[in-house]
Motif scaffolding. Structure first.
Motif, PDB file in Angstrom:
ATOM      1  N   THR A  67       0.893  -1.218  -0.099  1.00 59.88           N
ATOM      2  CA  THR A  67       0.062   0.085   0.015  1.00 59.88           C
ATOM      3  C   THR A  67       0.837   1.317  -0.175  1.00 59.88           C
ATOM      4  O   THR A  67       0.357   2.208  -0.718  1.00 59.88           O
ATOM      5  CB  THR A  67      -0.946   0.070   1.223  1.00 59.88           C
ATOM      6  OG1 THR A  67      -1.734  -1.185   1.199  1.00 59.88           O
ATOM      7  CG2 THR A  67      -1.622   1.391   1.241  1.00 59.88           C
ATOM      8  N   ARG A  68       1.955   1.340   0.722  1.00 60.16           N
ATOM      9  CA  ARG A  68       2.821   2.286   0.806  1.00 60.16           C
ATOM     10  C   ARG A  68       3.422   2.780  -0.204  1.00 60.16           C
ATOM     11  O   ARG A  68       3.569   3.863  -0.949  1.00 60.16           O
ATOM     12  CB  ARG A  68       3.859   1.998   1.796  1.00 60.16           C
ATOM     13  CG  ARG A  68       4.929   3.142   2.286  1.00 60.16           C
ATOM     14  CD  ARG A  68       5.751   3.234   3.495  1.00 60.16           C
ATOM     15  NE  ARG A  68       4.775   2.675   4.582  1.00 60.16           N
ATOM     16  CZ  ARG A  68       5.149   1.496   5.157  1.00 60.16           C
ATOM     17  NH1 ARG A  68       5.669   0.206   4.673  1.00 60.16           N
ATOM     18  NH2 ARG A  68       4.188   1.279   6.304  1.00 60.16           N
ATOM     19  N   GLU A  69       3.610   1.763  -1.170  1.00 64.39           N
ATOM     20  CA  GLU A  69       4.471   1.492  -2.453  1.00 64.39           C
ATOM     21  C   GLU A  69       3.400   2.113  -3.818  1.00 64.39           C
ATOM     22  O   GLU A  69       3.738   2.838  -4.755  1.00 64.39           O
ATOM     23  CB  GLU A  69       5.257   0.394  -3.022  1.00 64.39           C
ATOM     24  CG  GLU A  69       6.369   0.186  -2.091  1.00 64.39           C
ATOM     25  CD  GLU A  69       7.248  -0.883  -2.841  1.00 64.39           C
ATOM     26  OE1 GLU A  69       7.124  -0.994  -3.986  1.00 64.39           O
ATOM     27  OE2 GLU A  69       7.836  -1.712  -2.042  1.00 64.39           O
ATOM     28  N   LEU A  70       2.367   2.176  -3.247  1.00 62.09           N
ATOM     29  CA  LEU A  70       1.155   2.357  -4.371  1.00 62.09           C
ATOM     30  C   LEU A  70       0.584   3.726  -4.032  1.00 62.09           C
ATOM     31  O   LEU A  70      -0.364   4.328  -4.878  1.00 62.09           O
ATOM     32  CB  LEU A  70       0.011   1.338  -4.332  1.00 62.09           C
ATOM     33  CG  LEU A  70       0.446   0.020  -4.867  1.00 62.09           C
ATOM     34  CD1 LEU A  70      -0.746  -1.055  -5.026  1.00 62.09           C
ATOM     35  CD2 LEU A  70       0.915  -0.031  -6.427  1.00 62.09           C
ATOM     36  N   ALA A  71       0.935   4.557  -3.127  1.00 63.85           N
ATOM     37  CA  ALA A  71       0.564   5.844  -3.026  1.00 63.85           C
ATOM     38  C   ALA A  71       0.615   6.747  -4.182  1.00 63.85           C
ATOM     39  O   ALA A  71       1.928   6.802  -4.858  1.00 63.85           O
ATOM     40  CB  ALA A  71       1.387   6.328  -1.680  1.00 63.85           C
ATOM     41  N   ARG A  93      -1.293   4.461   8.222  1.00 62.90           N
ATOM     42  CA  ARG A  93      -0.121   5.303   8.193  1.00 62.90           C
ATOM     43  C   ARG A  93       0.398   5.224   6.718  1.00 62.90           C
ATOM     44  O   ARG A  93       0.899   5.958   6.010  1.00 62.90           O
ATOM     45  CB  ARG A  93       1.018   4.571   9.059  1.00 62.90           C
ATOM     46  CG  ARG A  93       0.943   5.002  10.480  1.00 62.90           C
ATOM     47  CD  ARG A  93       2.170   4.741  11.170  1.00 62.90           C
ATOM     48  NE  ARG A  93       1.757   4.445  12.634  1.00 62.90           N
ATOM     49  CZ  ARG A  93       1.635   3.430  13.279  1.00 62.90           C
ATOM     50  NH1 ARG A  93       1.919   2.258  12.673  1.00 62.90           N
ATOM     51  NH2 ARG A  93       1.475   3.375  14.429  1.00 62.90           N
ATOM     52  N   ALA A  94       0.079   4.013   5.967  1.00 63.83           N
ATOM     53  CA  ALA A  94       0.523   3.882   4.653  1.00 63.83           C
ATOM     54  C   ALA A  94      -0.212   4.541   3.782  1.00 63.83           C
ATOM     55  O   ALA A  94       0.004   4.770   2.361  1.00 63.83           O
ATOM     56  CB  ALA A  94       0.491   2.179   4.437  1.00 63.83           C
ATOM     57  N   LYS A 196      -2.554  11.461   3.935  1.00 63.36           N
ATOM     58  CA  LYS A 196      -2.572  10.706   2.833  1.00 63.36           C
ATOM     59  C   LYS A 196      -4.019  10.301   2.371  1.00 63.36           C
ATOM     60  O   LYS A 196      -4.200   9.805   0.974  1.00 63.36           O
ATOM     61  CB  LYS A 196      -1.734   9.463   2.768  1.00 63.36           C
ATOM     62  CG  LYS A 196      -0.108   9.949   3.036  1.00 63.36           C
ATOM     63  CD  LYS A 196       0.684   8.485   2.910  1.00 63.36           C
ATOM     64  CE  LYS A 196       1.998   8.958   3.312  1.00 63.36           C
ATOM     65  NZ  LYS A 196       2.777   7.449   3.347  1.00 63.36           N
ATOM     66  N   SER A 197      -5.085  10.244   3.211  1.00 58.47           N
ATOM     67  CA  SER A 197      -6.151   9.815   2.918  1.00 58.47           C
ATOM     68  C   SER A 197      -7.171  10.409   3.926  1.00 58.47           C
ATOM     69  O   SER A 197      -7.168  10.876   4.754  1.00 58.47           O
ATOM     70  CB  SER A 197      -6.347   8.305   3.074  1.00 58.47           C
ATOM     71  OG  SER A 197      -6.122   7.895   4.531  1.00 58.47           O
ATOM     72  N   ARG A 198      -8.570  10.141   3.427  1.00 62.22           N
ATOM     73  CA  ARG A 198      -9.875  10.646   4.385  1.00 62.22           C
ATOM     74  C   ARG A 198      -9.462   9.853   5.619  1.00 62.22           C
ATOM     75  O   ARG A 198     -10.083  10.356   6.709  1.00 62.22           O
ATOM     76  CB  ARG A 198     -10.791  10.313   3.449  1.00 62.22           C
ATOM     77  CG  ARG A 198     -11.252  10.970   2.064  1.00 62.22           C
ATOM     78  CD  ARG A 198     -12.238  10.584   1.547  1.00 62.22           C
ATOM     79  NE  ARG A 198     -13.532  10.778   2.105  1.00 62.22           N
ATOM     80  CZ  ARG A 198     -14.488  11.986   1.948  1.00 62.22           C
ATOM     81  NH1 ARG A 198     -13.906  12.640   0.881  1.00 62.22           N
ATOM     82  NH2 ARG A 198     -15.484  11.966   2.536  1.00 62.22           N
TER      83      ARG A 198
END
Length: 210
Positions: A67-71, A93-94, A196-198
């Protein structure tokens, strides 16, 4: 508009079941299947799906690291059993766009994918609200990139709506503005707070008590 989805799970039988459910929806197309995290990242970079439905426990590269790599490439909808705190914290966090229990029914799975594809995530009176209530107080506080005072009054209203679990469409109705304008405000809130996200925004709102 067709929603392109990549399904990542190391159990073939689980993938088959998910694919069958998703392909039964007329607006969703499963563009690929991955059996581990590394394969999921590689395929997502090549195919650019709208949503990656990601298992947490996978070989070679776990779902959180993937998930972190797909930001910035695809929105990730994490599959979770909900009782594994360290995975939930790590996924938040990711930058995961939302969470889904593995025992969810077919209709809820389809609707979750649609929500994430629309940019709404799973900040709704369901899985995510329970998750926030259970875990927000235990998450280590993350320093935002800017002081919350940098938010305009309207952006603070939008943040409050996110914290309450409202979707973009619901925020637009409540604040009497166009949905496209709502999306712009949500993006500005995330950028100003360094989130990074909602999901992170909702937890930030809960923790800060704004």
């Amino acid at each position: 508009m067709t929603i392109k989805v990549l399904v990542a799970d190391d159990h073939a039988a689980v993938r088959v079941g998910i694919v069958l459910i998703l392909e039964g929806a007329g607006d969703i197309e499963v563009v690929g299947e991955a059996g581990d995290g590394e394969q999921a990242v590689t395929m997502a970079r090549e195919m650019r799906p709208d949503v990656v439905l990601m298992d947490v426990r996978m070989p070679r590269l776990d779902g959180i690291s993937a998930t972190r790599e797909l930001a910035g490439i695809s929105d990730v909808l994490i599959l979770t059993t909900f009782d594994l705190d360290e995975y939930v914290f790590g996924a938040l966090r990711a930058g995961a766009a939302g969470f889904l229990l593995k025992n969810t029914d077919a209709d809820s799975l389809i609707e979750a994918v649609r929500l994430v594809a629309r940019g709404d995530g799973l900040i709704s009176p369901g899985v995510t609200r329970k998750l926030i209530a259970a875990f927000a107080g235990q998450l280590p506080r993350r320093e935002p990139a800017a002081d919350p005072e940098s938010l305009t009054p309207r952006e603070r209203e939008v943040l409050a709506c996110i914290g309450r679990g409202l979707s973009n469409a619901e925020i637009a109705r409540e604040l009497d503005m166009a949905e496209a304008t709502t999306k712009t405000h949500v993006s500005r809130v995330l950028n100003k707070l360094g989130l990074k996200s909602r999901v992170q925004a909702a937890i930030y709102y809960s923790g800060e008590g704004i």
